[in-house]
Design a protein around this motif. Sequence first.
Motif, PDB file in Angstrom:
ATOM      1  N   LEU A  93      -0.918  37.505  11.359  1.00 38.23           N
ATOM      2  CA  LEU A  93      -1.087  37.046  12.743  1.00 38.23           C
ATOM      3  C   LEU A  93      -2.544  36.758  13.081  1.00 38.23           C
ATOM      4  N   SER A  94      -3.462  37.277  12.279  1.00 39.76           N
ATOM      5  CA  SER A  94      -4.881  36.992  12.528  1.00 39.76           C
ATOM      6  C   SER A  94      -5.204  35.517  12.349  1.00 39.76           C
ATOM      7  N   CYS A  95      -4.345  34.786  11.632  1.00 41.64           N
ATOM      8  CA  CYS A  95      -4.567  33.352  11.454  1.00 41.64           C
ATOM      9  C   CYS A  95      -3.365  32.556  11.953  1.00 41.64           C
ATOM     10  N   LYS A  96      -2.696  33.074  12.970  1.00 39.88           N
ATOM     11  CA  LYS A  96      -1.501  32.410  13.486  1.00 39.88           C
ATOM     12  C   LYS A  96      -1.875  31.126  14.213  1.00 39.88           C
ATOM     13  N   ARG A  97      -1.108  30.095  13.966  1.00 37.93           N
ATOM     14  CA  ARG A  97      -1.316  28.846  14.685  1.00 37.93           C
ATOM     15  C   ARG A  97      -0.760  28.975  16.099  1.00 37.93           C
ATOM     16  N   SER A  98      -1.228  28.103  16.995  1.00 37.80           N
ATOM     17  CA  SER A  98      -0.806  28.193  18.381  1.00 37.80           C
ATOM     18  C   SER A  98      -0.977  26.849  19.047  1.00 37.80           C
ATOM     19  N   GLU A 186      -8.139  36.817   7.386  1.00 43.05           N
ATOM     20  CA  GLU A 186      -9.415  37.532   7.292  1.00 43.05           C
ATOM     21  C   GLU A 186      -9.511  38.342   6.009  1.00 43.05           C
ATOM     22  N   VAL A 187      -8.376  38.589   5.373  1.00 41.20           N
ATOM     23  CA  VAL A 187      -8.359  39.226   4.058  1.00 41.20           C
ATOM     24  C   VAL A 187      -7.938  38.165   3.041  1.00 41.20           C
ATOM     25  N   GLN A 188      -7.814  38.541   1.780  1.00 41.44           N
ATOM     26  CA  GLN A 188      -7.417  37.622   0.705  1.00 41.44           C
ATOM     27  C   GLN A 188      -8.340  36.394   0.707  1.00 41.44           C
TER      28      GLN A 188
END
Length: 410
Positions: A93-98, A186-188
């Motif tokens: 969810l830290s990179c969820k589109r919107s 934010e990871v990987q």
Amino acid sequence: MLPCSWPRYAAAAVLESQQVQVGMAHHTTGTTPFVDTSNDGVAPPQNVTDLIHQACCTWGFFQLVNHGVSQDLLNEHYAAMTRFFALPMPDKLSCKRSVDNSMVSTCMDRGRRHLGLSALRQVHEGICFEQQQAITQTTQGYFNDEYTKNKLDLKEGFDFRHTPNPGLPDDHSDNYDPQGVNRWPEVQHEFRETNQRYFREMSRVAFRLLEVFAMGLGLPHNALHHLFQPSHTSFLRLNCYPVRQDAPPDGLGISPHKDAGFLTVLVQDTVPGLQVLHGGQWHLVPPVPGALTINVGDMAQVFTNDRFYASNHRVLQSELSPRYSRAFFFNPSHGANIEPSISNDRETPHYHPINWWEFRRKRFEGDYANVGEEVQIDWYRINEAQPLHPHLAQALPCHTCSSAAADAQQ
């Protein structure tokens, strides 16, 4: 401009009808065209061109193997994809589109009507500067809430778009695009680099196929390049279809639909589920290790004046194991106006010209919510006995929109 190189033809075959179990249901594979190539060559031989052309005119689908894409890259990218979907939900969810980046929507609409996209780019970099955090919440990134034909898809996904300068940050002004800014977990941290390498390889394959399409139509190999210049709007989608132990027979992960762009390059995993509608029946497109599954998009059907056919396809749910796939959607440039290519004096165009970016924008609106009828190429079909679709006048390209979209690439 990319050279037209293609593996030398070795053999071609058609899959025999067979029964493949998906969940509790059986589905016939039919005769999905299957093209096998090997060895490097300068250009595709005529028999390969003919096979691909025939597949595009009939099924709108075919499978390509021994295509020159490194199996190591396919494996590395698959591993990165499955690791991403296995992340804890907060990380995804830290990179969820919107779609809630209202400033971007406002600027885009105002730019189309009054400014042109070169001025819109200045708005993005100047007036909208204080809204950069909102702008990063874009149509790119992780999602688990997409709709197809007004029905919620039962899957997770991740989208990222073409960046003309992949060596620069995604939010750099030289990578500006109205589609928004790519978002990464934010990871990987290797995820971005692996996906960019995979994207470049899929882009190379798509341009090769574009040239084969052109030659199959009796056109010069580079006749379609201008539709993708100076920069195309392609994007890559990663899909994860979770196990659904309560899935009914023929339950759907994605509802029947056609792809909006020019062509799609799909890589399936080993779990069957993709079906194509042909001859009034749904046929399984069986997973073939290492194969690229190619399908015709709406814009190719329009450009070829219905010689190519964009087939309806869908994805079944599975109660056996998760299913993963990655789809490269090869899309024209923002300013491209797609109109039928007429082959002789007796042929008449079947469609009004379609501005790609307007069509894509309208189609994407339906990905977020049930917005009513989704835009289809039939809205643009020329039929003297039938009035134009009520939304068509808003969607037809105008000189202002076309030149403004072209300005976005300057």
